[in-house]
Design a protein around this motif. Structure first.
Motif, PDB file in Angstrom:
ATOM      1  N   GLU A   1       0.823  -1.207   0.000  1.00 36.58           N
ATOM      2  CA  GLU A   1       0.000   0.000   0.000  1.00 36.58           C
ATOM      3  C   GLU A   1       0.860   1.261   0.000  1.00 36.58           C
ATOM      4  O   GLU A   1       1.968   1.287   0.536  1.00 36.58           O
TER       5      GLU A   1
ATOM      6  N   HIS B   1       0.383   5.687   0.449  1.00 31.41           N
ATOM      7  CA  HIS B   1      -0.455   6.857   0.759  1.00 31.41           C
ATOM      8  C   HIS B   1       0.258   8.140   0.341  1.00 31.41           C
ATOM      9  O   HIS B   1      -0.025   9.216   0.875  1.00 31.41           O
TER      10      HIS B   1
ATOM     11  N   SER C   1      -2.849  10.084  -1.883  1.00 27.40           N
ATOM     12  CA  SER C   1      -3.580   9.009  -2.552  1.00 27.40           C
ATOM     13  C   SER C   1      -3.591   7.770  -1.673  1.00 27.40           C
ATOM     14  O   SER C   1      -2.948   7.715  -0.622  1.00 27.40           O
ATOM     15  N   HIS C   2      -4.343   6.772  -2.078  1.00 24.79           N
ATOM     16  CA  HIS C   2      -4.336   5.473  -1.399  1.00 24.79           C
ATOM     17  C   HIS C   2      -4.459   4.408  -2.471  1.00 24.79           C
ATOM     18  O   HIS C   2      -5.504   4.258  -3.102  1.00 24.79           O
ATOM     19  N   HIS C   3      -3.368   3.716  -2.707  1.00 26.99           N
ATOM     20  CA  HIS C   3      -3.394   2.656  -3.694  1.00 26.99           C
ATOM     21  C   HIS C   3      -2.494   1.528  -3.241  1.00 26.99           C
ATOM     22  O   HIS C   3      -1.726   1.645  -2.281  1.00 26.99           O
ATOM     23  N   SER C   4      -2.613   0.404  -3.934  1.00 25.09           N
ATOM     24  CA  SER C   4      -1.767  -0.745  -3.655  1.00 25.09           C
ATOM     25  C   SER C   4      -1.149  -1.221  -4.956  1.00 25.09           C
ATOM     26  O   SER C   4      -1.833  -1.347  -5.978  1.00 25.09           O
TER      27      SER C   4
ATOM     28  N   ASN D   1      -9.135  -0.251   3.686  1.00 28.42           N
ATOM     29  CA  ASN D   1      -9.539   1.149   3.593  1.00 28.42           C
ATOM     30  C   ASN D   1     -10.274   1.516   4.873  1.00 28.42           C
ATOM     31  O   ASN D   1     -11.422   1.131   5.069  1.00 28.42           O
TER      32      ASN D   1
END
Length: 294
Positions: A30, A32, A36-39, A172
């Motif tokens: 992950e 941040h 943003s927040h993605h994997s 999340n």
């Protein structure tokens, strides 16, 4: 004879890979950054986290049948799968062969309105069947298919099915206990994996076709756990017996960890594998679960 030896060698490698910790797993890291927040997600195959070999390696491959993301409401999204055709070298010298590497690397980007909870990443291999038999002319043969699809069998020597399952998570907001996905062999965490620290206790359930897998006099069932920073470089792992489907261990270091379990069972008319009667006599399953420790 040469063809039989090659088939037998492939079978030996496939079945002994479990004992030597050959696994398929999901990498999920992950980010941040910049709000943003993605994997970043990919698949691993072999022995060493996070990458060891390509999944379609000529030295031994595994075909991925399903690669899926489940949202907190259990809605499914298909993820990009790697090719299963054996990769050929794109360049070769006296020193090296060069192979293109498709590890199904992709970015899963959450949105401001994304549902809160746990997103489950799931990979399931294509089932592999191996039938070793004596044909009607008295020759030992090997077929990469169920025994009911082999026409010239006089005597079955071995008929097995192999399948691998892998899981990881993207969280999340607050962690919630994930629901089972219905894998043939499945590791289900009972600990919040989104905020683990060194020394924390990790507890998991292991299900075999929906029923708790437990150590018995017939079969000693257990999980192993290792990390790049603990055990992997020295070839050892933590070990925990499965009692009533549950096992636990304390994480010993920061970084990516993997829990693995393997199980062999007989096909019987009244058992959980009854749909395989006539196709295989034994089933070998492997499962993995990966997570990250702060």
């Amino acid at each position: 004879m040469k063809r039989f030896v090659l088939f037998a060698t492939g079978l030996f490698l496939a079945l002994t890979s479990m004992a030597s910790a050959h696994s398929v797993w999901i990498n999920s890291f992950e980010s941040h950054a910049h709000g943003s927040h993605h994997s970043m997600v990919s698949l691993g195959w072999g022995h060493a986290l996070p990458m060891d070999d390509i999944l379609n390696s000529p030295n031994g491959r595994i075909a991925i049948g399903e690669f899926t993301l489940y949202d907190p409401a259990m809605n499914k999204t298909d993820l990009i799968k790697p090719p299963c055709k054996v990769e050929q070298a794109t360049a070769s010298t006296s020193d090296i062969d060069l192979y293109a590497a498709d590890l199904a690397t992709q970015k899963i980007a959450l949105k401001p309105q994304s549902s809160a909870g746990v997103y489950q990443l799931s990979a399931v291999s294509v089932p592999s069947f191996y039938t070793q038999y004596v044909d009607k002319k008295g020759r030992q043969r090997m077929a990469l298919k169920p025994k009911n699809e082999v026409d010239d069998i006089d005597k079955v020597l071995m008929a097995v099915k192999f399948q691998a399952f892998a899981k990881s998570y993207l969280t999340n907001g607050a962690w919630t206990d994930p629901q089972p996905l219905g894998h043939g062999l499945e590791i289900i965490p009972r600990t919040d994996l989104s905020n683990l620290h060194v020394g924390d206790l990790v507890e998991v359930d292991v299900l075999f076709y929906g029923q708790p897998l437990t150590a018995t006099a017939k079969s000693i069932e257990y999980i192993t756990a290792h990390s790049r920073s603990f055990g992997q470089s020295d070839g050892f792992a933590l070990f925990s017996y499965l009692m009533n489907g549950r096992a636990q261990f304390r994480v010993q270091s920061a970084g990516q960890w993997m829990i693995s379990v393997n199980h062999k069972d007989d096909v019987t008319a009244g058992g959980p594998l009854k749909d395989l009667v006539g196709k295989a006599d034994q089933v070998y399953h492997g499962a993995s679960l990966t997570f990250n420790v702060n």
